[in-house]
Design a protein around this motif. Structure first.
Motif, PDB file in Angstrom:
ATOM      1  N   MET A 123       0.847  -1.178   0.000  1.00 11.95           N
ATOM      2  CA  MET A 123       0.000   0.000   0.000  1.00 11.95           C
ATOM      3  C   MET A 123       0.894   1.242   0.000  1.00 11.95           C
ATOM      4  N   SER A 124       0.558   2.247  -0.799  1.00  6.84           N
ATOM      5  CA  SER A 124       1.343   3.476  -0.904  1.00  6.84           C
ATOM      6  C   SER A 124       1.201   4.343   0.342  1.00  6.84           C
ATOM      7  N   LYS A 125       2.113   5.277   0.491  1.00  9.10           N
ATOM      8  CA  LYS A 125       2.120   6.181   1.634  1.00  9.10           C
ATOM      9  C   LYS A 125       0.777   6.904   1.774  1.00  9.10           C
ATOM     10  N   ASN A 126       0.176   6.789   2.943  1.00  4.82           N
ATOM     11  CA  ASN A 126      -1.090   7.437   3.310  1.00  4.82           C
ATOM     12  C   ASN A 126      -2.317   6.914   2.552  1.00  4.82           C
ATOM     13  N   GLU A 127      -2.166   5.833   1.795  1.00  6.64           N
ATOM     14  CA  GLU A 127      -3.301   5.313   1.028  1.00  6.64           C
ATOM     15  C   GLU A 127      -4.456   4.898   1.937  1.00  6.64           C
ATOM     16  N   GLU A 128      -4.144   4.189   3.008  1.00  3.18           N
ATOM     17  CA  GLU A 128      -5.204   3.730   3.911  1.00  3.18           C
ATOM     18  C   GLU A 128      -5.934   4.905   4.547  1.00  3.18           C
ATOM     19  N   ALA A 129      -5.203   5.917   4.976  1.00 10.63           N
ATOM     20  CA  ALA A 129      -5.824   7.098   5.606  1.00 10.63           C
ATOM     21  C   ALA A 129      -6.761   7.813   4.642  1.00 10.63           C
ATOM     22  N   VAL A 130      -6.341   7.939   3.388  1.00  7.67           N
ATOM     23  CA  VAL A 130      -7.167   8.626   2.393  1.00  7.67           C
ATOM     24  C   VAL A 130      -8.388   7.778   2.028  1.00  7.67           C
ATOM     25  N   LYS A 131      -8.192   6.496   1.777  1.00  4.75           N
ATOM     26  CA  LYS A 131      -9.307   5.647   1.349  1.00  4.75           C
ATOM     27  C   LYS A 131     -10.336   5.415   2.453  1.00  4.75           C
ATOM     28  N   ASN A 132      -9.927   5.581   3.712  1.00 10.08           N
ATOM     29  CA  ASN A 132     -10.846   5.405   4.834  1.00 10.08           C
ATOM     30  C   ASN A 132     -11.241   6.731   5.473  1.00 10.08           C
ATOM     31  N   ASP A 133     -11.047   7.817   4.744  1.00 11.04           N
ATOM     32  CA  ASP A 133     -11.383   9.162   5.219  1.00 11.04           C
ATOM     33  C   ASP A 133     -12.855   9.217   5.631  1.00 11.04           C
ATOM     34  N   LEU A 134     -13.164   9.892   6.712  1.00  8.69           N
ATOM     35  CA  LEU A 134     -14.532   9.915   7.206  1.00  8.69           C
ATOM     36  C   LEU A 134     -15.515  10.639   6.290  1.00  8.69           C
ATOM     37  N   PHE A 135     -15.013  11.375   5.293  1.00 12.52           N
ATOM     38  CA  PHE A 135     -15.907  12.064   4.358  1.00 12.52           C
ATOM     39  C   PHE A 135     -16.184  11.256   3.097  1.00 12.52           C
ATOM     40  N   GLY A 136     -15.698  10.034   3.032  1.00  9.33           N
ATOM     41  CA  GLY A 136     -15.990   9.153   1.908  1.00  9.33           C
ATOM     42  C   GLY A 136     -15.029   9.326   0.748  1.00  9.33           C
ATOM     43  N   PHE A 137     -14.631   8.209   0.170  1.00  7.28           N
ATOM     44  CA  PHE A 137     -13.624   8.209  -0.893  1.00  7.28           C
ATOM     45  C   PHE A 137     -14.164   8.735  -2.221  1.00  7.28           C
ATOM     46  N   GLY A 138     -15.354   8.346  -2.594  1.00  7.68           N
ATOM     47  CA  GLY A 138     -15.956   8.818  -3.835  1.00  7.68           C
ATOM     48  C   GLY A 138     -15.597   7.979  -5.044  1.00  7.68           C
ATOM     49  N   ASP A 139     -15.999   8.470  -6.200  1.00  7.21           N
ATOM     50  CA  ASP A 139     -15.784   7.801  -7.477  1.00  7.21           C
ATOM     51  C   ASP A 139     -14.728   8.538  -8.279  1.00  7.21           C
ATOM     52  N   LYS A 140     -14.183   7.852  -9.299  1.00  8.26           N
ATOM     53  CA  LYS A 140     -13.216   8.516 -10.177  1.00  8.26           C
ATOM     54  C   LYS A 140     -13.828   9.812 -10.691  1.00  8.26           C
ATOM     55  N   ASN A 141     -13.025  10.847 -10.693  1.00  8.03           N
ATOM     56  CA  ASN A 141     -13.469  12.178 -11.097  1.00  8.03           C
ATOM     57  C   ASN A 141     -13.430  12.283 -12.630  1.00  8.03           C
ATOM     58  N   VAL A 142     -14.340  11.574 -13.282  1.00  8.54           N
ATOM     59  CA  VAL A 142     -14.371  11.508 -14.739  1.00  8.54           C
ATOM     60  C   VAL A 142     -14.732  12.861 -15.355  1.00  8.54           C
ATOM     61  N   ALA A 143     -15.667  13.574 -14.758  1.00 12.36           N
ATOM     62  CA  ALA A 143     -16.151  14.833 -15.330  1.00 12.36           C
ATOM     63  C   ALA A 143     -15.042  15.878 -15.478  1.00 12.36           C
ATOM     64  N   TYR A 144     -14.058  15.862 -14.577  1.00  6.49           N
ATOM     65  CA  TYR A 144     -12.990  16.860 -14.612  1.00  6.49           C
ATOM     66  C   TYR A 144     -11.626  16.248 -14.937  1.00  6.49           C
ATOM     67  N   ALA A 145     -11.595  15.005 -15.382  1.00  4.12           N
ATOM     68  CA  ALA A 145     -10.333  14.296 -15.623  1.00  4.12           C
ATOM     69  C   ALA A 145      -9.408  15.056 -16.574  1.00  4.12           C
ATOM     70  N   LYS A 146      -9.965  15.770 -17.536  1.00  2.86           N
ATOM     71  CA  LYS A 146      -9.113  16.480 -18.505  1.00  2.86           C
ATOM     72  C   LYS A 146      -8.345  17.636 -17.863  1.00  2.86           C
ATOM     73  N   TYR A 147      -8.729  18.028 -16.645  1.00  2.54           N
ATOM     74  CA  TYR A 147      -8.041  19.116 -15.937  1.00  2.54           C
ATOM     75  C   TYR A 147      -7.055  18.596 -14.893  1.00  2.54           C
ATOM     76  N   PHE A 148      -6.744  17.311 -14.944  1.00  7.99           N
ATOM     77  CA  PHE A 148      -5.842  16.684 -13.977  1.00  7.99           C
ATOM     78  C   PHE A 148      -4.783  15.868 -14.700  1.00  7.99           C
ATOM     79  N   ILE A 149      -3.617  15.756 -14.087  1.00  9.07           N
ATOM     80  CA  ILE A 149      -2.633  14.753 -14.462  1.00  9.07           C
ATOM     81  C   ILE A 149      -2.730  13.704 -13.366  1.00  9.07           C
ATOM     82  N   GLY A 150      -2.985  12.459 -13.733  1.00 13.41           N
ATOM     83  CA  GLY A 150      -3.175  11.401 -12.750  1.00 13.41           C
ATOM     84  C   GLY A 150      -4.650  11.215 -12.444  1.00 13.41           C
ATOM     85  N   THR A 151      -4.914  10.381 -11.443  1.00  8.78           N
ATOM     86  CA  THR A 151      -6.291  10.031 -11.108  1.00  8.78           C
ATOM     87  C   THR A 151      -6.679  10.594  -9.750  1.00  8.78           C
ATOM     88  N   CYS A 152      -7.866  11.187  -9.709  1.00 10.89           N
ATOM     89  CA  CYS A 152      -8.422  11.632  -8.433  1.00 10.89           C
ATOM     90  C   CYS A 152      -9.847  11.118  -8.321  1.00 10.89           C
TER      91      CYS A 152
END
Length: 138
Positions: A1-30
């Motif tokens: 598991m990558s650094k801080n992956e568990e903390a982010v994926k288990n964040d109390l505000f929910g992980f969410g879905d791939k940000n497809v709508a804004y993907a063209k404004y990002f490098i990488g995946t959010c």
């Protein structure tokens, strides 16, 4: 598991879905988990934004409003045009005023999560190029 992956994926505000709508404004995946969407009575968007290591958004400017970032997990970068990048950690708060060109995203080796409180519209600009990004934190 990558650094801080568990903390982010288990964040109390929910992980969410791939940000497809804004993907063209990002490098990488959010991932995006909308918490409060604008409606007839509220003109502010509040979302939990989760970045994989190395993911960052493009330079952008908020018009007719502002953005506030509340860092909840991991490590990331925030930079305003003409200023050095700032390393962000949980508990940091960034207030971005109208008209300020900036970008934000994860460090290259850590997941990153922030709550974004956004009012107004965004003007998307150029990418944060790999050569520049890779030298951050050295």
């Amino acid at each position: 598991m990558s650094k801080n992956e568990e903390a982010v994926k288990n964040d109390l505000f929910g992980f969410g879905d791939k940000n497809v709508a804004y993907a063209k404004y990002f490098i990488g995946t959010c991932y995006l988990n909308g918490l409060v969407a604008p409606d007839d009575n509220i003109d502010v968007n509040i979302s939990n934004v989760n970045f994989e290591p190395g993911c960052r958004n493009d330079w952008h400017i908020h018009h007719n409003g502002y953005q506030i970032l509340l860092v909840t997990a991991g490590e990331g970068w925030y930079q305003e045009a003409g200023k050095p990048a700032q390393l962000l950690k949980p508990g940091d708060v960034v207030v971005i005023h109208e008209g300020v060109k900036h970008w934000h995203g994860a460090t290259k080796d850590s997941w990153f999560s922030h709550i974004a409180i956004t009012k107004g519209s965004s003007e998307w600009c150029e990418k944060v190029d790999d050569e520049y990004y890779e030298q951050l934190g050295k």
